[in-house]
Design a protein around this motif. Structure first.
Motif, PDB file in Angstrom:
ATOM      1  N   PRO A  98       0.734  -1.076  -0.068  1.00 25.51           N
ATOM      2  CA  PRO A  98       0.079  -0.001  -0.021  1.00 25.51           C
ATOM      3  C   PRO A  98       0.957   1.209  -0.066  1.00 25.51           C
ATOM      4  CG  PRO A  98      -0.100  -1.003   2.364  1.00 25.51           C
ATOM      5  CD  PRO A  98       0.759  -2.089   1.282  1.00 25.51           C
ATOM      6  N   ALA A  99       0.843   2.235  -1.079  1.00 24.56           N
ATOM      7  CA  ALA A  99       1.366   3.245  -1.231  1.00 24.56           C
ATOM      8  C   ALA A  99       1.060   4.344  -0.012  1.00 24.56           C
ATOM      9  CB  ALA A  99       1.265   3.929  -2.394  1.00 24.56           C
ATOM     10  N   LYS A 100       1.743   5.196   0.290  1.00 25.09           N
ATOM     11  CA  LYS A 100       1.564   6.370   1.109  1.00 25.09           C
ATOM     12  C   LYS A 100       1.168   5.972   2.288  1.00 25.09           C
ATOM     13  CE  LYS A 100       1.769   9.737  -2.570  1.00 25.09           C
ATOM     14  NZ  LYS A 100       2.283   8.616  -3.756  1.00 25.09           N
ATOM     15  N   THR A 101       1.379   4.620   2.989  1.00 22.61           N
ATOM     16  CA  THR A 101       0.819   4.236   4.105  1.00 22.61           C
ATOM     17  C   THR A 101       0.902   5.412   5.500  1.00 22.61           C
ATOM     18  OG1 THR A 101       0.967   2.028   3.762  1.00 22.61           O
ATOM     19  CG2 THR A 101       0.661   2.711   5.875  1.00 22.61           C
ATOM     20  N   LEU A 107      -4.100  -0.096   7.499  1.00 24.33           N
ATOM     21  CA  LEU A 107      -3.798  -1.526   7.539  1.00 24.33           C
ATOM     22  C   LEU A 107      -4.545  -2.507   8.161  1.00 24.33           C
ATOM     23  CD1 LEU A 107       0.087  -1.334   7.852  1.00 24.33           C
ATOM     24  CD2 LEU A 107      -1.398  -1.135   5.529  1.00 24.33           C
ATOM     25  N   VAL A 108      -5.393  -1.909   8.989  1.00 29.80           N
ATOM     26  CA  VAL A 108      -6.463  -2.699   9.590  1.00 29.80           C
ATOM     27  C   VAL A 108      -7.823  -2.870   8.479  1.00 29.80           C
ATOM     28  CG1 VAL A 108      -8.329  -2.955  11.191  1.00 29.80           C
ATOM     29  CG2 VAL A 108      -6.024  -2.174  12.091  1.00 29.80           C
ATOM     30  N   ALA A 124      -6.551 -19.268   1.893  1.00 35.64           N
ATOM     31  CA  ALA A 124      -6.261 -19.130   3.311  1.00 35.64           C
ATOM     32  C   ALA A 124      -6.260 -17.807   3.953  1.00 35.64           C
ATOM     33  CB  ALA A 124      -5.382 -20.055   3.926  1.00 35.64           C
ATOM     34  N   THR A 125      -7.085 -17.398   4.813  1.00 35.44           N
ATOM     35  CA  THR A 125      -6.920 -16.204   5.365  1.00 35.44           C
ATOM     36  C   THR A 125      -5.484 -15.620   5.791  1.00 35.44           C
ATOM     37  OG1 THR A 125      -9.223 -16.061   6.323  1.00 35.44           O
ATOM     38  CG2 THR A 125      -7.860 -14.789   7.256  1.00 35.44           C
ATOM     39  N   GLY A 126      -4.907 -14.575   5.524  1.00 37.49           N
ATOM     40  CA  GLY A 126      -3.457 -14.171   5.768  1.00 37.49           C
ATOM     41  C   GLY A 126      -2.640 -14.530   4.844  1.00 37.49           C
ATOM     42  N   GLN A 127      -2.887 -15.335   3.742  1.00 36.50           N
ATOM     43  CA  GLN A 127      -2.049 -15.663   2.732  1.00 36.50           C
ATOM     44  C   GLN A 127      -1.178 -14.556   2.062  1.00 36.50           C
ATOM     45  OE1 GLN A 127      -3.050 -19.284   0.468  1.00 36.50           O
ATOM     46  NE2 GLN A 127      -1.685 -18.268  -1.590  1.00 36.50           N
ATOM     47  N   VAL A 128      -1.885 -13.468   1.767  1.00 37.63           N
ATOM     48  CA  VAL A 128      -1.475 -12.213   1.074  1.00 37.63           C
ATOM     49  C   VAL A 128      -0.943 -11.406   2.084  1.00 37.63           C
ATOM     50  CG1 VAL A 128      -2.196 -10.449  -0.385  1.00 37.63           C
ATOM     51  CG2 VAL A 128      -3.116 -12.559  -0.715  1.00 37.63           C
ATOM     52  N   ALA A 129       0.349 -11.140   1.829  1.00 41.19           N
ATOM     53  CA  ALA A 129       1.329 -10.367   2.930  1.00 41.19           C
ATOM     54  C   ALA A 129       1.090  -9.028   2.479  1.00 41.19           C
ATOM     55  CB  ALA A 129       2.846 -10.861   2.946  1.00 41.19           C
ATOM     56  N   VAL A 130       1.801  -8.142   3.370  1.00 40.40           N
ATOM     57  CA  VAL A 130       1.670  -6.593   3.178  1.00 40.40           C
ATOM     58  C   VAL A 130       3.061  -5.904   3.782  1.00 40.40           C
ATOM     59  CG1 VAL A 130       0.627  -4.448   3.979  1.00 40.40           C
ATOM     60  CG2 VAL A 130      -0.899  -6.291   3.696  1.00 40.40           C
ATOM     61  N   ILE A 131       3.468  -5.316   2.580  1.00 40.89           N
ATOM     62  CA  ILE A 131       4.710  -4.391   2.751  1.00 40.89           C
ATOM     63  C   ILE A 131       4.076  -3.017   2.944  1.00 40.89           C
ATOM     64  CG2 ILE A 131       6.786  -3.804   2.146  1.00 40.89           C
ATOM     65  CD1 ILE A 131       7.313  -6.471   1.060  1.00 40.89           C
ATOM     66  N   PRO A 132       4.119  -2.365   3.653  1.00 37.12           N
ATOM     67  CA  PRO A 132       3.688  -0.741   3.735  1.00 37.12           C
ATOM     68  C   PRO A 132       4.544   0.179   3.173  1.00 37.12           C
ATOM     69  CG  PRO A 132       3.336  -1.807   5.943  1.00 37.12           C
ATOM     70  CD  PRO A 132       4.154  -2.850   5.257  1.00 37.12           C
ATOM     71  N   ILE A 133       4.478   0.971   2.431  1.00 40.30           N
ATOM     72  CA  ILE A 133       5.574   1.936   1.970  1.00 40.30           C
ATOM     73  C   ILE A 133       5.292   3.362   2.753  1.00 40.30           C
ATOM     74  CG2 ILE A 133       6.449   3.065   0.084  1.00 40.30           C
ATOM     75  CD1 ILE A 133       5.235   1.001  -1.680  1.00 40.30           C
ATOM     76  N   LEU A 134       6.404   3.619   3.560  1.00 37.21           N
ATOM     77  CA  LEU A 134       6.207   4.789   4.384  1.00 37.21           C
ATOM     78  C   LEU A 134       6.616   6.059   3.589  1.00 37.21           C
ATOM     79  CD1 LEU A 134       7.630   3.273   7.464  1.00 37.21           C
ATOM     80  CD2 LEU A 134       5.500   3.266   6.655  1.00 37.21           C
ATOM     81  N   GLU A 135       5.947   7.123   3.181  1.00 38.17           N
ATOM     82  CA  GLU A 135       6.228   8.157   2.510  1.00 38.17           C
ATOM     83  C   GLU A 135       6.011   9.378   2.860  1.00 38.17           C
ATOM     84  OE1 GLU A 135       5.389   7.481  -2.046  1.00 38.17           O
ATOM     85  OE2 GLU A 135       4.114   5.709  -1.067  1.00 38.17           O
ATOM     86  N   SER A 136       5.825   9.700   4.409  1.00 38.01           N
ATOM     87  CA  SER A 136       5.526  10.936   5.122  1.00 38.01           C
ATOM     88  C   SER A 136       6.238  11.091   6.314  1.00 38.01           C
ATOM     89  CB  SER A 136       4.246  11.398   5.168  1.00 38.01           C
ATOM     90  OG  SER A 136       3.920  10.526   6.187  1.00 38.01           O
ATOM     91  N   GLN A 153       4.884  -7.866   6.804  1.00 30.68           N
ATOM     92  CA  GLN A 153       6.103  -8.713   6.512  1.00 30.68           C
ATOM     93  C   GLN A 153       7.478  -7.952   6.763  1.00 30.68           C
ATOM     94  OE1 GLN A 153       7.930 -10.255   2.921  1.00 30.68           O
ATOM     95  NE2 GLN A 153       6.324 -11.881   3.269  1.00 30.68           N
ATOM     96  N   ARG A 154       7.347  -6.712   6.200  1.00 28.84           N
ATOM     97  CA  ARG A 154       8.695  -5.865   6.401  1.00 28.84           C
ATOM     98  C   ARG A 154       8.153  -4.406   5.821  1.00 28.84           C
ATOM     99  NH1 ARG A 154      12.595  -8.177   1.437  1.00 28.84           N
ATOM    100  NH2 ARG A 154      14.101  -7.263   2.768  1.00 28.84           N
ATOM    101  N   LEU A 155       9.021  -3.424   5.790  1.00 33.23           N
ATOM    102  CA  LEU A 155       8.928  -2.275   5.419  1.00 33.23           C
ATOM    103  C   LEU A 155       9.822  -1.747   4.345  1.00 33.23           C
ATOM    104  CD1 LEU A 155       9.070  -0.789   9.217  1.00 33.23           C
ATOM    105  CD2 LEU A 155       6.877  -1.344   8.020  1.00 33.23           C
ATOM    106  N   GLN A 156       9.078  -0.659   3.867  1.00 34.94           N
ATOM    107  CA  GLN A 156       9.812  -0.168   2.580  1.00 34.94           C
ATOM    108  C   GLN A 156       9.729   1.725   2.711  1.00 34.94           C
ATOM    109  OE1 GLN A 156      10.368   0.297  -2.505  1.00 34.94           O
ATOM    110  NE2 GLN A 156       8.733  -1.057  -1.352  1.00 34.94           N
TER     111      GLN A 156
END
Length: 292
Positions: A98-101, A107-108, A124-136, A153-156
């Motif tokens: 997700p851009a500009k998190t 994320l909820v 299955a629930t939870g199979q798709v991971a998330v890497i938030p992109i911090l832009e501010s 899972q990790r940050l960018q």
């Protein structure tokens, strides 16, 4: 922390590919990157975003299984990002970015949308991971809250937007963004995430400079880097792959430590006469987890 849940190796390179460019998508998985980020955000013009979403969803459904390349999708921010997520969830998708998190609350909401999409796709629930992109600045200051949100899972860090928010001149972030980079590495470690993804460099012709800055990121604790051009991929892969002699030393050290522990010895010296403790062994095991 150099292996993801399930024991798979952490990608060394993430190649951005515009979501509205079918020719680039057709070749994306063959560019040598460990992971591909299909971009529905900045790389796509506003008028093309809805068609691009549909095209990417169709492309994902056409993919043959490729266990050697992870596929991610960068989502737009706000409600459009939730629509993106609903469209692109499919068995071959590793996760979304997700851009500009800005906050964990976003994320909820994304987690709820992904749950519905997973159910619709038979996942299955939870199979798709998330890497938030911090832009501010706000996102960076709340990085620990974001890191503890569902599926992360990790940050960018998106440094171009961050620079604009802070008021820093354009550049590749050294040394003016050193504090931000170190902060994100520390937050990732504290929250037991996979180490963060290094930021992009827009000067894709300067591969020597890209190698130098990638090595600097590796020394800070990053494991992997985002790339905007296929030429950068080989450099990122090389920098984040341990050298054969490093792997041999780490294997030997871990084996000696385990033998000493089995014999009841609490003290072990390495080949240079330095004391080895559990922290040193954790680093050696982390290096072996990145070996390929």
């Amino acid at each position: 922390m150099t292996s993801k849940p399930g024991g798979t190796a952490v990608p060394r390179s993430y190649l951005y590919v515009p979501g509205d460019q079918p020719r680039m998508l057709a070749r994306a998985l063959d560019r040598g990157a460990d992971a591909v980020i299909v971009d529905l955000e900045d790389a796509v013009a506003p008028a093309a975003k809805v068609p691009a979403r549909a095209a990417v969803a169709e492309w994902l459904r056409s993919l043959a299984p490729r266990p050697d390349v992870e596929v991610w999708v960068r989502l737009n921010s706000g409600p459009a990002g939730l629509d993106d997520a609903a469209a692109v969830v499919w068995p071959g998708l590793a996760g979304v970015m997700p851009a500009k998190t800005q906050s964990a609350a976003e994320l909820v909401a994304l987690d709820a949308a992904l749950r519905d999409a997973e159910a619709g796709a038979g996942l299955a629930t939870g199979q798709v991971a998330v890497i938030p992109i911090l832009e501010s600045a706000a996102a960076v200051l709340d990085a620990s809250g974001v890191a503890r949100a569902p599926r992360v899972q990790r940050l960018q860090v998106g440094e171009a937007d961050l620079r604009a928010d802070i008021g820093l001149p354009a550049g590749d972030g050294e040394p003016e963004l050193l504090h931000v980079r170190s902060h994100v590495v520390l937050v990732s470690a504290a929250c037991r995430l996979v180490p963060p993804i290094g930021p992009v460099s827009t000067d894709f012709r300067d591969l020597a400079g890209f190698r130098t800055s990638t090595r600097a990121l590796a020394r800070l604790g990053f494991v992997g880097r985002a790339c905007i051009h296929p030429a950068q991929v080989a450099v990122a892969n090389d920098v984040f792959t341990p050298a054969p002699d490093e792997i041999d030393r780490a294997r030997a050290l871990v084996a000696r430590f385990e033998q000493a522990a089995a014999a009841g010895d609490a003290v072990l010296l390495d080949d240079d006469g330095r004391m080895v403790d559990e922290a040193v062994i954790r680093q050696a095991r982390g290096l072996l987890a990145r070996a390929r």
